[in-house]
Scaffold this active site. Structure first.
Site, PDB file in Angstrom:
ATOM      1  N   LYS A  50       4.892  -8.269  -2.727  1.00  0.00           N
ATOM      2  CA  LYS A  50       5.393  -6.972  -2.268  1.00  0.00           C
ATOM      3  C   LYS A  50       4.334  -5.924  -2.569  1.00  0.00           C
ATOM      4  CE  LYS A  50       7.007  -3.897  -4.255  1.00  0.00           C
ATOM      5  NZ  LYS A  50       6.557  -2.612  -4.925  1.00  0.00           N
ATOM      6  N   THR A  95       3.576  -0.359  -7.370  1.00  0.00           N
ATOM      7  CA  THR A  95       3.142  -1.696  -7.542  1.00  0.00           C
ATOM      8  C   THR A  95       2.986  -2.706  -6.452  1.00  0.00           C
ATOM      9  OG1 THR A  95       3.987  -1.641  -9.688  1.00  0.00           O
ATOM     10  CG2 THR A  95       3.746  -3.776  -8.755  1.00  0.00           C
ATOM     11  N   GLU A 154       1.434   2.130   3.525  1.00  0.00           N
ATOM     12  CA  GLU A 154       2.342   3.206   3.912  1.00  0.00           C
ATOM     13  C   GLU A 154       1.768   4.004   5.074  1.00  0.00           C
ATOM     14  OE1 GLU A 154       4.502   3.751  -0.380  1.00  0.00           O
ATOM     15  OE2 GLU A 154       2.747   4.946   0.080  1.00  0.00           O
ATOM     16  N   SER A 205      12.065  16.650   0.065  1.00  0.00           N
ATOM     17  CA  SER A 205      12.328  17.905   0.769  1.00  0.00           C
ATOM     18  C   SER A 205      13.477  17.730   1.748  1.00  0.00           C
ATOM     19  CB  SER A 205      11.077  18.382   1.483  1.00  0.00           C
ATOM     20  OG  SER A 205      10.654  17.403   2.406  1.00  0.00           O
TER      21      SER A 205
END
Lengths: 413, 413
Positions: A184, A195, A285, A413
Site C-alpha cells: 500500500k 506510509t 496522489e 476545508s
C-alpha cells in the site's frame, strides 16, 4: 478527496495463488474508517524466517521500533497490520499499544511475542486504541485462509485508489516455489496517513541471513528508486517471510544469499518488488503520468541515482509532465542542482526516443512536435546522459497535479 | 497564467533615493516580451568595487561564468541585465552572446570588458540574440539617471507579480551612506524562466575583499535561507557594488570586513538582503501564505538549517499550509527525513504561540481551534525544538497551491 481510481491503475488484477504455510484474515475493527476492513492478520502455522527493511526516518513509528527489535530472532508466526492510525509520535502510549497488540496476537496464534510483527498506517500523533485488536484477533486466527491475498491488500489501504498485489514463481534446485506480495502507498505520507507498507511471503526454505541479503539487495533498484513527493514516512515497512513449506517437496534449505541455486528465485523476487513499487508510483496522489528517468554516463551508479532522484523530485519537472510539456530546461536545472559532477557542455537529454538536447545546447534536429507526442502518453521515458563516466540508474516518479494539492491541502476545508 | 498580484505583496512600495555614483536606464529590446522593458543598464561613472554570490548549480548559465571570471578584477563600470532569455544551456553561442554584450556595453560606457557584469533571466536553451543590445546600450548610457530604481526593478521581472526594491541608510565613521537594492524571482525557475537576481549598490567606500566578505556573510541567513520550490536556478546572481562616493564626505575607505566601523553598515546591508529575500518568497508562484520556520535545540546551527529546509521543502507541509491545516504530523515526518539527529521523544512543535506537540506526543493541552486560527493568517510562524543541543536556524517558504501547478504546468495547454 476524490474517490476515483488512478488513471494509471492496472487494467486487470492478477489472480493470487494460495501459498503453503501462510493463512490470512481481515476484519473491521473500527479504528478510523467505517464500512471497510482495517486489520490484517497473517498467520504462519510453523515458524517462518523473516527479513525486513524499514524507514530511514529519525522519528520512526512505534511498530517500526517493535519490528526492528524482533528481527534478530529471525522467526515469525504472526503479522498484524492496521490502517487508519499510524501509531507514530504517540510516545509511551505508542509502546503500550504495540506491546498489547503483540500480546493479543501471540495469545491468538499461540506463539512468543517476539515472533509477532506489526505495522500501522494512518493518522500520526493520535493514540492507537489497541484494545480494539484484542476482540478480533482470536476469531481472525480461526477464520484465516490461504486464498485471501486480494482482500488482505484491500485491508491495508489508506488513500490508495486500488489494492496492490503481485506474484511470481521460480525453481530452487528443481523445486517450484512461489512469491506473493501485497503493498500500500500513494503519497509518502497521505493526508495524515503515513506510509508505504509491503509484505511478501514465499514458501521457499531460506535461512534468515540469506533472506535479509536478498531483500536488502532487491530494494535498491525497486522500492528505493521510486518517489512520489520526496517525503519519507515515519512508518515505511517492507518485510519478506519464507515459510519453508517447499522443503516438503525436497527443496534443500538455502543458507547463503550467494548460493547459485537462488538465481531464478532472486530474479523472481526482484520482479515482485519492482511490480509492487511501480504500482505504488502509479497510484501516486493525483498522478496522471508515470516518468521513468534513466541517467547514464555519471561518475558512478550512486551519482547517477542522486541525479535521477534530483530530477524525479523536482516540482518543476513534475508540473511540466502534468502539462505535457517537453521542458528539457528544467531537466538541466535539476541535473545542475543535484550536486553531482556534470559538464553542461556534455549533457544530452531524450524524451522517449527524441533527443532534445546535445553537447550543452538544443539538438538542432529536435522536433518539438515529436517530443510533445511523447509527453502525451501515460508513461514517459526520460533519459539523461551526463557524458562523464559509466554510472547508470533508473528511478520512477509521477507528475505533480492540482489534484495532489487538493488531496493534501483541501481535505479540511 | 494568472495576471494578478500576489496576495502577500507589500501594501506600498518604499521611495528609492538616488544614490551617488550610479545611474540606471531601461529599454525595450524585444527579447521576448512585448510592450514592456526587458533590459537594465547600470553605469558607474567611476569604478565601483564589486562582490558577488552565484548559483551552486553545476550547469550555470553563460552570464554566471562571465561574472565569475571578471570578479577577481574587483572593479565594475557597467551592469547589463536582460529578462526574457536566460542564455543558459546555449553552448558556444551563449559565450559568443556574453562576449558581444560585454563589448557593446564597454563601448557605450567607455570601459574595459572585464569591468562589465551581466545577468540574464528567462527561457533556458534558446540562443540569445545579443545584437539586440548593441542598438540600445549607447542611448541607455546617455539617458541613465540616478532616480530610476523602481523602473530598474520592473525591467528585470519575469513571472514576478510585483517589483522588489529596498533601501537602508547607515553611518560609517560618522558619514551617512545608503544601500539600495532590487531583486526578481518568484519560483526558483518559473515557466522556462530561470532565476533569482538581485543587485545592491552603496555609495560607501569599501575595498573588494571586505565587500565580498560582507556579502558572503549576509547571504546565509537571508537569500540562502529561503525556498519557494527547492529548485535551484542555473542563473542565480546576487551582486553588491560600492561606488565609494561617500569618500567625498570624508568617509575613510574600509579595507577589512572586521573593521568595527562597519557595524551599522553590516546591519543595514543584512536588513536589505532580508527585506529583498522575503519579498521574493512572498511572490512565490501561487503563494497565499508565508511560513517562517524556526528550529532550535539542534546539534548545530548547520543541522538546524538542514532540518528547517527539510520542513520548508516538504510538499506535504506546504500543501497543509495552503489548506490552513495545523498538521504537525507532517512536521514530525519532515524532521525525521532530514537525516539530522533528532530524538522523537524530545520533539516539541508550535504553530504561532500554540504548542501542539511535546515530549514526542500531542500536547495534552493543545487547542485545535487555537492552532487553526494561527493557520488562517497570511504569515504563519512554525517553531520546532529538537531538544538536543544549541543549534538554531530560521528559514522562510511559501505554501504549495493549485495555482503553483497551474503556473508551471498549464501554460502550454
Amino acid at each position: 478527496m476524490s474517490g476515483s481510481v488512478s488513471p494509471l491503475a492496472p487494467k486487470s488484477f492478477v489472480s493470487m495463488p494460495p501459498l503453503r504455510g501462510v493463512r490470512l484474515a481481515t476484519a473491521s475493527a473500527g479504528i478510523k474508517y467505517k464500512n471497510r476492513t482495517d486489520v490484517l492478520l497473517m498467520v504462519f502455522d510453523r515458524p517462518a524466517t523473516v527479513a525486513g527493511v524499514f524507514t530511514r526516518s529519525k522519528c520512526p513509528s512505534a511498530p517500526v521500533d517493535f519490528c526492528r527489535a524482533n528481527l534478530p530472532h529471525g522467526s515469525a508466526r504472526a503479522v498484524v497490520v492496521n490502517s487508519g492510525n499510524a501509531n507514530a509520535f504517540t510516545g509511551l502510549k505508542g509502546r503500550h499499544a504495540t506491546a498489547l497488540t503483540a500480546k493479543s496476537a501471540a495469545a491468538a496464534v499461540g506463539c512468543a511475542e517476539n515472533e509477532v510483527y506489526l505495522a500501522s498506517t494512518g493518522v500520526i500523533g493520535e493514540p492507537l486504541d489497541a484494545t480494539k485488536f484484542a476482540g478480533v484477533l482470536d476469531r481472525m486466527q480461526v477464520e484465516a485462509t490461504g486464498d485471501f491475498w486480494f482482500e488482505a491488500a484491500k485491508a491495508i489501504m489508506t488513500t490508495d485508489t486500488y489494492p496492490k498485489v503481485s506474484t511470481r514463481s521460480a525453481e530452487i534446485g528443481g523445486v517450484a516455489v512461489t512469491i506473493n506480495g501485497i503493498a500500500k502507498g500513494a503519497g509518502m505520507i497521505a493526508p495524515d496517513m503515513a506510509t508505504m507498507l509491503s509484505f511478501l511471503v514465499t514458501d521457499a526454505d531460506i535461512a534468515p541471513a540469506a533472506l535479509q541479503a536478498l531483500l536488502s539487495d532487491g530494494v535498491g533498484p525497486t522500492f528505493n528508486s521510486m518517489t512520489v513527493d520526496s517525503d519519507t514516512s515515519t512508518s515505511d515497512t517492507l518485510m519478506l517471510f519464507a515459510t519453508g513449506a517447499a522443503a516438503e517437496d525436497g527443496q534443500a534449505r538455502i543458507e547463503r544469499a550467494d548460493d547459485p541455486r537462488l538465481a531464478a528465485f532472486r530474479a523472481a523476487l526482484n520482479e515482485v518488488l519492482k511490480d509492487l513499487s511501480l504500482q505504488v508510483v502509479r497510484d501516486g496522489e493525483g498522478a496522471t503520468k508515470m516518468l521513468e528517468i534513466t541517467v547514464t554516463g555519471a561518475e558512478s551508479d550512486a551519482a547517477a541515482k542522486r541525479i535521477a532522484l534530483s530530477i524525479a523530485n523536482s516540482p518543476l519537472v513534475k508540473t511540466a509532465a502534468a502539462g505535457e510539456d517537453a521542458n528539457w530546461g528544467r531537466i538541466v536545472m535539476a541535473v545542475g542542482k543535484s550536486g553531482e559532477m556534470a559538464d553542461r557542455d556534455r549533457l544530452a537529454i531524450w524524451f522517449g526516443d527524441i533527443r532534445v538536447a546535445v553537447n550543452g545546447e538544443r539538438d538542432p534536429d529536435y522536433s518539438e512536435a515529436a517530443a510533445s507526442d511523447v509527453m502525451k502518453a501515460q508513461d514517459i521515458p526520460v533519459k539523461v546522459d551526463i557524458g562523464l563516466g559509466a554510472g547508470t540508474a533508473t528511478v520512477w516518479t509521477c507528475d505533480l497535479t492540482k489534484e495532489y494539492v487538493a488531496i493534501n491541502g483541501d481535505y479540511r476545508s
